[in-house]
Scaffold this active site. Structure first.
Site, mmCIF file in Angstrom:
data_model
loop_
_atom_site.group_PDB
_atom_site.id
_atom_site.type_symbol
_atom_site.label_atom_id
_atom_site.label_comp_id
_atom_site.label_asym_id
_atom_site.label_seq_id
_atom_site.Cartn_x
_atom_site.Cartn_y
_atom_site.Cartn_z
ATOM 1 N N TYR A 158 -16.265 51.306 93.536
ATOM 2 C CA TYR A 158 -17.685 50.892 93.457
ATOM 3 C C TYR A 158 -18.560 51.362 92.459
ATOM 4 O O TYR A 158 -19.347 50.496 91.833
ATOM 5 C CB TYR A 158 -18.446 50.987 95.049
ATOM 6 C CG TYR A 158 -19.662 50.582 95.423
ATOM 7 C CD1 TYR A 158 -19.963 49.363 95.559
ATOM 8 C CD2 TYR A 158 -20.710 51.653 95.388
ATOM 9 C CE1 TYR A 158 -21.038 48.626 95.807
ATOM 10 C CE2 TYR A 158 -22.109 51.182 95.594
ATOM 11 C CZ TYR A 158 -22.303 49.776 95.822
ATOM 12 O OH TYR A 158 -23.530 49.205 96.282
ATOM 13 N N LYS A 162 -20.307 49.200 89.556
ATOM 14 C CA LYS A 162 -21.681 48.910 89.314
ATOM 15 C C LYS A 162 -22.149 49.521 88.049
ATOM 16 O O LYS A 162 -23.171 49.079 87.371
ATOM 17 C CB LYS A 162 -22.291 49.846 90.625
ATOM 18 C CG LYS A 162 -22.265 49.154 91.792
ATOM 19 C CD LYS A 162 -22.898 47.747 91.871
ATOM 20 C CE LYS A 162 -22.706 47.050 93.353
ATOM 21 N NZ LYS A 162 -23.506 45.643 93.284
#
Length: 305
Positions: A158, A162
């Site tokens: 993640y 991002k």
């Protein structure tokens, strides 16, 4: 106070069946935009469309998992076929597969990168092609996270996705500038299903669901609020009032809005003829390494009981 009017604009919001994505879609519709809702669950997507139309907006649903070029093309085509154009893309769709590095599988890693990073890439590419053909500019709003700015324990996949999204925003802001297409990353912080699983936040989120207001130490000090608090940034960035803003990472949550810095050199040292390992060992602690940077999302400053 300027009026934010998106009448006639057409927006696609990925992952907008619930949570932050739904709040973004509702905010765009409330300011006059036609919206394409996207989710992988047809019932959830249709419920989201109903929420927008009952509030006086106009919306349709496209049920498809983002990640592939085919999915991106379907979303852009739905906007064009229904409303005649595309002006705004919000890349919100995402999933989580949290595990520490030594336990994370290839499948865990690939699934998150496919949805977040590749999904953002394919959707932005399809949108950029259409916007450039229209020749009237446009807006790409890429959804980042504090994890991508700072790193976060257990979120290799993640955080990497991002961070890549923020880097793509900077890159695309340059590539699309001549086409008058702005590109920014937003970094929302809100009470969601994910943050509701964090024990320290859980009682406050439950109290909020019971109608209580989040305390100021969260709304102001931590910049933590509702999805609707974060949603205000999206119609602003899609409006003419923000045409001069591009290539930025902008945080929002609760009562707080903030501009994140870009990575940059903060200290430098020089050695005539170049560095050797021994010279680095000697000089690093008192020069470049005198104040090493912290990592991770700072722990919330909860008041003492």
């Amino acid at each position: 106070m300027p009026t934010i009017d998106l009448t006639g604009k057409v927006a696609v919001v990925t992952g907008s069946g619930r949570g932050l994505g739904l709040a973004y879609a509702q905010a765009l519709a409330a300011h006059g935009a036609f919206v394409v809702i996207n989710d992988i669950d047809e019932d959830v997507a249709e419920a989201a469309v109903t929420s927008l139309t009952e509030a006086g907006g106009t919306a349709v649903a496209e049920v498809v998992p983002v990640g592939t070029a085919e999915a991106a093309d379907r979303l852009v085509a739905r906007a064009v076929n229904e409303f005649g154009r595309l002006d705004v893309l919000v890349t919100n769709a995402g999933i989580l597969r949290d595990k520490v590095l030594w336990k994370m599988t290839d499948e865990d890693f690939d699934a998150v990168l496919t949805t977040h990073l590749k999904g953002t890439f394919t959707c932005a590419r399809a949108a950029a092609v259409r916007m450039r053909e229209q020749g009237e500019g446009g807006t790409l709003i890429l959804v980042g996270s504090p994890a991508g700015q700072r790193g976060n324990f257990g979120q290799t996949n993640y955080a990497a996705a991002k961070a890549g999204i923020a880097a793509m925003a900077r890159t695309w802001s340059m590539e699309l500038a001549r086409a008058d297409i702005t590109v920014n990353a937003i970094v929302p912080v809100a009470a969601t299903a994910m943050t509701g699983t964090i024990p320290a936040f859980a009682p406050y989120i439950q109290a909020m669901k019971n109608g209580e207001r989040l305390p100021d130490f969260l709304r102001k000090g931590e910049g933590f609020g509702t999805p609707e608090d974060c949603a205000a940034l999206v119609p602003f960035l899609a409006s003419e009032a923000a045409r001069g803003i591009t290539g930025q990472a902008i945080g929002i949550g609760g009562d707080k809005v903030a501009l994140w810095s870009h990575p940059q050199e903060i200290r430098a040292a020089y050695a005539e003829g170049g560095w050797t390992p021994g010279a680095l060992a000697d000089a690093f602690p008192t020069s470049v390494g005198a104040e090493l940077q912290s990592v991770g999302i700072p722990a919330p400053a909860f008041p003492e009981a």
